[in-house]
Write an enzyme that holds these catalytic residues in place. Structure first.
Site, PDB file in Angstrom:
ATOM      1  N   LEU A   1      40.506   1.175  18.566  1.00 38.07           N
ATOM      2  CA  LEU A   1      41.350   1.971  17.669  1.00 38.07           C
ATOM      3  C   LEU A   1      42.780   2.092  18.177  1.00 38.07           C
ATOM      4  O   LEU A   1      43.708   2.295  17.392  1.00 38.07           O
ATOM      5  CB  LEU A   1      40.758   3.375  17.507  1.00 38.07           C
ATOM      6  CG  LEU A   1      39.346   3.455  16.923  1.00 38.07           C
ATOM      7  CD1 LEU A   1      38.845   4.893  16.948  1.00 38.07           C
ATOM      8  CD2 LEU A   1      39.317   2.900  15.500  1.00 38.07           C
TER       9      LEU A   1
ATOM     10  N   VAL B   1      41.037   2.862  23.527  1.00 34.46           N
ATOM     11  CA  VAL B   1      40.249   3.856  22.805  1.00 34.46           C
ATOM     12  C   VAL B   1      39.510   3.107  21.705  1.00 34.46           C
ATOM     13  O   VAL B   1      40.127   2.418  20.891  1.00 34.46           O
ATOM     14  CB  VAL B   1      41.133   4.954  22.187  1.00 34.46           C
ATOM     15  CG1 VAL B   1      40.264   5.949  21.417  1.00 34.46           C
ATOM     16  CG2 VAL B   1      41.940   5.671  23.263  1.00 34.46           C
TER      17      VAL B   1
ATOM     18  N   ASP C   1      52.526  18.599  24.558  1.00 35.57           N
ATOM     19  CA  ASP C   1      52.701  17.282  23.932  1.00 35.57           C
ATOM     20  C   ASP C   1      52.375  17.305  22.443  1.00 35.57           C
ATOM     21  O   ASP C   1      51.820  16.345  21.907  1.00 35.57           O
ATOM     22  CB  ASP C   1      51.841  16.235  24.644  1.00 35.57           C
ATOM     23  CG  ASP C   1      52.383  14.813  24.451  1.00 35.57           C
ATOM     24  OD1 ASP C   1      53.570  14.674  24.084  1.00 35.57           O
ATOM     25  OD2 ASP C   1      51.625  13.851  24.665  1.00 35.57           O
TER      26      ASP C   1
END
Length: 563
Positions: free
Chosen positions: A196, A204, A317
């Protein structure tokens, strides 16, 4: 069609088929029979010793752990004397998530069924003072109306009823589940699908838990790359923080294990892609979101931030790329790699962390900061959702970090006509240069944000319970990810050897199943209901005795499923 495109098409087809089998668009989740057979409750001889090693606090066992809560409520259901407390508990939870127009009737039902001494379910354990307050006059319908009753009910259940539960068959069943939860479920339990994306230390990928059919995202941290880049501490911090948070608005960690090459974090899969993709790529001629959609996502992000901040975690973040959509169109915040946990007695932290354009003035100036930096980033994120550009630079504008820092610290933000007065006011309150004046987390809640006029039509109770319809639902036949050939591959790491210290770190990292997400998976996929078999005569079930389901014909007629 070139080979790379063909690879993506094939991988997407396999992934979509697996996704359809789990989300209900096909009749039966895809389960591997071999691994499903391993999900078997043990006899008491294997698990009863857990009674001495588990933390047996009422809140943990009966409220926080999903299977624990179900079994405790089944225990209460089995004893008539506990029914008033159980039904009051459930009805208050129902009231708290009901539509506003239904709450008055539900409130009257609670008052009549549980506070009237003549009622069948009268709760005699409640303090007379608490009951009297509800009988003084007309009840004003409001959020948290019955919280004093709920707290009193749970306090009552945490005393004698809880002690009775610890001596019951239902608690023995809980020990069986805790034993099963502790069994190692590593690499071989998962089937990998397509890549992904990429993280800092590895890929990932989508994966499927073979026994249940549930889909996850597996974040792989390459061991050699971690060691070479001195990433051990950051990886462990992220993993420990993920294990501490349990919110529908933050990605959950379900499993942590190691393979020969990688440390693996198996987490909530978010099939809808990230918010940045939807801002710019779904409708390129008219980027950005209508204000109601942006506000819905902002409200869910606020709930996620509140959960983190109540646990003394500064995210650091927040940005559209780190806000992900699930199958249903709800969002969660992700990627806690830069998060930091404030220690006891510590009110602020220090350090340069974040993404240019999203970092608050106090952080950029090297000052100490607290949770307020996350609300500045929320303001930037909301601005970008509506305006389809950042507040400190135009889309595509090349700005040196020094100039960007100057704009954030010194220049006012300009708002295009897309902003209503309420959304402009809210953004300005979040983008306040002075952290002491900035809207944010106060007195352990985000209630001041919830009370802003921008959210006057939002039912926060239902939002937090996952009961509101999202403004956008991702297409179940679309994979919101880059083509495989565009994700890119990591180069091979050479010249790295492991020693005993490395091996010990890997073992410390690979803690296995995470209790709350694992229990949620067992319930959600139907495994709990299939294994939670009881005898109708109230005697000990065969599985506790170590008798297999097919070997005891005498008790077959006395079995029942309770989910």
């Amino acid at each position: 069609m070139d080979f790379g495109s063909l690879e993506t098409v094939v991988a997407n087809s396999a992934f979509i088929a697996a996704r359809g089998s789990f989300d209900g668009s096909s009749s039966q989740p895809s389960r591997d029979k071999k691994y499903l057979a391993k999900l078997k409750l043990p006899p008491l001889s294997k698990c009863e010793s857990l009674r001495d090693s588990l933390s047996l606090e009422f809140e943990s066992v009966c409220l926080e752990q999903p299977i624990g809560k179900k079994l405790f409520q089944q225990f209460l259901q089995s004893a008539e004397k506990h029914l008033p407390a159980l039904e009051l508990w459930k009805d208050i939870e129902d009231y708290d998530t009901a539509d506003n127009d239904l709450q008055p009737q539900k409130a009257q039902t609670i008052l009549a069924q549980y506070l009237d001494p003549q009622a069948k379910l009268f709760c005699s354990f409640l303090d007379e003072g608490i009951v009297a307050k509800f009988k003084e006059g007309p009840v004003e319908i409001q959020d948290g109306l019955f919280q004093p009753l709920l707290q009193a009910t749970l306090a009552h259940l945490g005393q004698a009823p809880f002690q009775e539960y610890l001596g019951s068959l239902y608690f023995l069943r809980f020990l069986q589940w805790k034993w099963l939860e502790a069994q190692p479920m590593g690499e071989d339990w998962f089937l990998d699908f397509r890549v992904l994306g990429k993280g800092g230390f590895g890929e990932v990928s989508a994966c499927q838990m073979k026994a249940t059919g549930k889909l996850y995202a597996c974040k792989k941290l390459n061991k050699k790359r971690l060691k070479k880049r001195k990433g051990y501490q950051g990886a462990m911090v992220e993993k420990k923080i993920l294990m501490k948070v349990h919110s529908r608005f933050i990605v959950s960690l379900a499993y942590a294990f190691e393979t020969k090459a990688d440390l693996c974090l198996v987490m909530t899969i978010m099939n809808g892609g990230d918010i940045r993709y939807h801002i710019y790529n779904v409708n390129e001629e008219n980027p950005g979101f209508p204000e109601p959609r942006a506000l819905f996502y902002t409200a869910q992000i606020i709930c996620g931030l509140e959960h983190l901040h109540q646990r003394r975690i500064v995210y650091r973040d927040l940005k559209p790329e780190n806000v992900l959509l699930d199958n249903d169109g709800n969002v969660r915040i992700s990627d806690l790699g830069l998060a930091v946990e404030l220690l006891d007695g510590q009110s602020k932290t220090k350090g340069y962390a974040g993404t240019p354009g999203f970092m608050a003035p106090e952080l950029l100036q090297g000052e100490e900061y607290d949770f307020s930096v996350d609300y500045f980033a929320l303001g930037v994120t909301l601005y970008e959702m509506i305006a389809a550009r950042g507040p400190f630079r135009a889309r595509g504008e090349k700005v040196e970090n020094k100039e960007l820092k100057h704009r954030i610290i010194s220049e006012p933000v300009k708002y295009p006509d897309k902003f209503s007065q309420a959304s402009k006011d809210f953004c300005e309150a979040l983008l306040e240069k002075d952290p002491e004046k900035r809207l944010g987390f106060r007195d352990e809640t985000c209630d001041k944000l919830r009370a802003h006029p921008l959210f006057k039509d939002l039912n926060w109770r239902q939002l937090e319970a996952g009961m509101l319809m999202p403004p956008f639902i991702p297409d179940s036949k679309t994979v919101y990810a880059k083509d495989i050939q565009d994700v890119g591959a990591f180069s091979t790491v050479k010249g790295v050897a492991f020693d005993k210290t490395d091996t010990e770190f890997f073992q410390e990292f690979a803690t296995g199943n995470c209790p709350i997400p694992w229990q949620e998976e067992m319930i959600e996929t139907g495994i709990f209901g299939e294994l939670n078999v009881w005898r109708s005569d109230g005697q000990m079930p065969d599985d506790m005795k170590g008798i297999s389901g097919g070997s005891s014909s005498s008790s077959k007629s006395g079995m029942c499923l309770v989910s």
